[in-house]
Design an enzyme around this catalytic site. Structure first.
Site, PDB file in Angstrom:
ATOM      1  CD  GLU A  15      -1.644   0.929   3.056  1.00 54.34           C
ATOM      2  OE1 GLU A  15      -0.674   1.571   4.069  1.00 54.34           O
ATOM      3  OE2 GLU A  15      -2.755   0.324   3.819  1.00 54.34           O
TER       4      GLU A  15
ATOM      5  CG  ASP B  51      -5.835  -1.927  -0.285  1.00 53.21           C
ATOM      6  OD1 ASP B  51      -5.217  -3.120   0.322  1.00 53.21           O
ATOM      7  OD2 ASP B  51      -5.290  -0.823   0.603  1.00 53.21           O
TER       8      ASP B  51
END
Length: 414
Positions: free
Chosen positions: A94, A155
């Site tokens: 991330e 994500d």
């Protein structure tokens, strides 16, 4: 190995993966010497003059002090974002994804390439065309540095695909666009499932989030609608259009009636969303991003209109207490201590977008003041770069998710 040799190896790897995916039209966009005019990457600029590493537009990086400070504090010389608050000095995928995005916003091509190369070489086994990046890398108990958990995080993967797609468009580098298309397609292939009542849905990772035949564990902060829509439009053959409806449902239907976003939510076929037994309906460090993503949506977008009234509980809490809570029970609204600088920064776009400009300015001031007293670590800094960078109009997202940056118009005239 020379840089040229490395580039040739990377292009060969891309070509093999593109061929395996049946992406014939993209091959000409990646391979120099082929007929690029006859085979254009969907969403890529039509520039048959460029191949491989295109020459970037003659425009210097943006003067963005917060980004410069973040690089000094968190970016290693070899291109990884380090979380110094953790004993293993970890890097998460991330963080790499966000750094790629900020580098595009700042027109910082050198940092983009450095972060991308480290991500490919250390998280994706040297080949992002064949492997989604592992989510966690750091120092092992024996002192060696290695992947600590190879399960990817969706994500991060979607922000990587987004950053690559927008970098390809803004910098006119077809290799980035082709690589982004492959990552986007692999996410749909490996990190989604068809869930009755939701449809094709993004899972947090390929493994570990489908604990029973009729049960899935989902995270509403993993589906920023501007990114979902942009991937669907930028890479129309990737399958992302299937994820638009389910992503919006994740955000709107997982939030309890009081208007707070949960960390995690369970979805049971035939019954809908349920409280996650592990986090017990709490909203905290994951959920704060739900408000951030919603606030940065274009105000003329369908998604913004759909989400405008979803988070009234959080907006009322900030108005009453002067800061967002670090942890809140989404079931009854009880909260623990105020969140830090990054939490306030994350609420600025939503407050601004719903018209509470005074409270938005107050939260921006609080974020800057707290950060001046005690600089935020990795995660708080990321929230501030997004929230305050948006507040300073350093970037916007169009209704279709396209990244809008002021330097694009300036550079285009040079």
């Amino acid at each position: 190995m020379t840089r040229a040799d490395a580039d040739r190896r990377r292009r060969r790897a891309v070509l093999r993966a593109l061929a395996a995916c049946g992406a014939g039209p993209m091959i000409a966009a990646v391979a120099p010497g082929l007929n690029a005019a006859a085979a254009k990457v969907p969403g890529a600029p039509d520039d048959s003059r460029s191949s491989g590493r295109a020459t970037p537009r003659a425009c210097p990086p943006v003067d963005w002090p917060a980004w410069s400070r973040f690089k000094v504090a968190c970016l290693s010389d070899d291109g990884r974002i380090v979380d110094h608050s953790m004993p293993d000095l970890r890097t998460v995928s991330e963080g790499q994804a966000y750094a790629l995005t900020f580098a595009v916003i700042a027109n910082d091509r050198a940092t983009f390439d450095k972060v991308l190369d480290w991500t490919v070489n250390n998280l994706a086994q040297g080949d992002l065309t064949a492997h989604l990046p592992a989510w966690l890398w750091g120092r092992q108990d024996d002192g060696r540095w290695a992947v600590l958990d190879s399960n990817p995080a969706s994500d991060a993967d979607m922000w990587i695909a987004y950053a690559l797609g927008e970098a390809g468009r803004l910098w006119n580098v077809r290799r980035y666009t082709a690589l982004g298309a492959l990552v986007a397609r692999r996410i749909v292939s490996e990190e989604t499932d068809f869930i009755p009542g939701l449809g094709r849905t993004l899972l947090p990772a390929p493994a570990g989030f489908h604990p029973a035949r009729d049960l899935w564990r989902l995270n509403p902060s993993y589906v920023p609608m501007q990114v979902v829509r942009r991937l669907a439009g930028l890479f129309p053959d990737s399958g992302w259009a299937q994820l638009i409806t389910s992503s919006l449902k994740q955000i709107t239907l997982s939030a309890p009636p009081l208007g707070f976003a949960p960390e995690w939510a369970m979805y049971r076929a035939g019954r809908g969303f349920e409280i996650d037994p592990e986090t017990k309906g709490e909203g905290s460090y994951n959920a704060i991003r739900v408000y951030l993503w919603a606030g940065m949506l274009a105000q003329d977008s369908d998604d913004f209109h759909a989400l405008t009234h979803t988070f009234g509980g959080m907006l009322k809490y900030v108005a009453a207490h002067g800061a967002p809570p670090e942890r809140v029970d989404t079931r009854d609204g009880t909260a623990k201590q105020n969140g830090g600088a990054g939490f306030s920064a994350a609420l600025v776009p939503l407050l601004q977008s719903v018209g509470d400009t005074a409270l938005a300015r107050a939260q921006a001031d609080r974020a800057r003041s707290l950060d001046a007293q005690s600089p935020s670590g990795y995660y708080g800094s990321v929230l501030s770069l997004f929230g305050l960078g948006w507040h300073e109009a350093r970037f916007r997202f169009a209704a279709d998710g396209t990244l809008q940056v002021p330097w694009e118009a300036v550079c285009a005239t040079r």
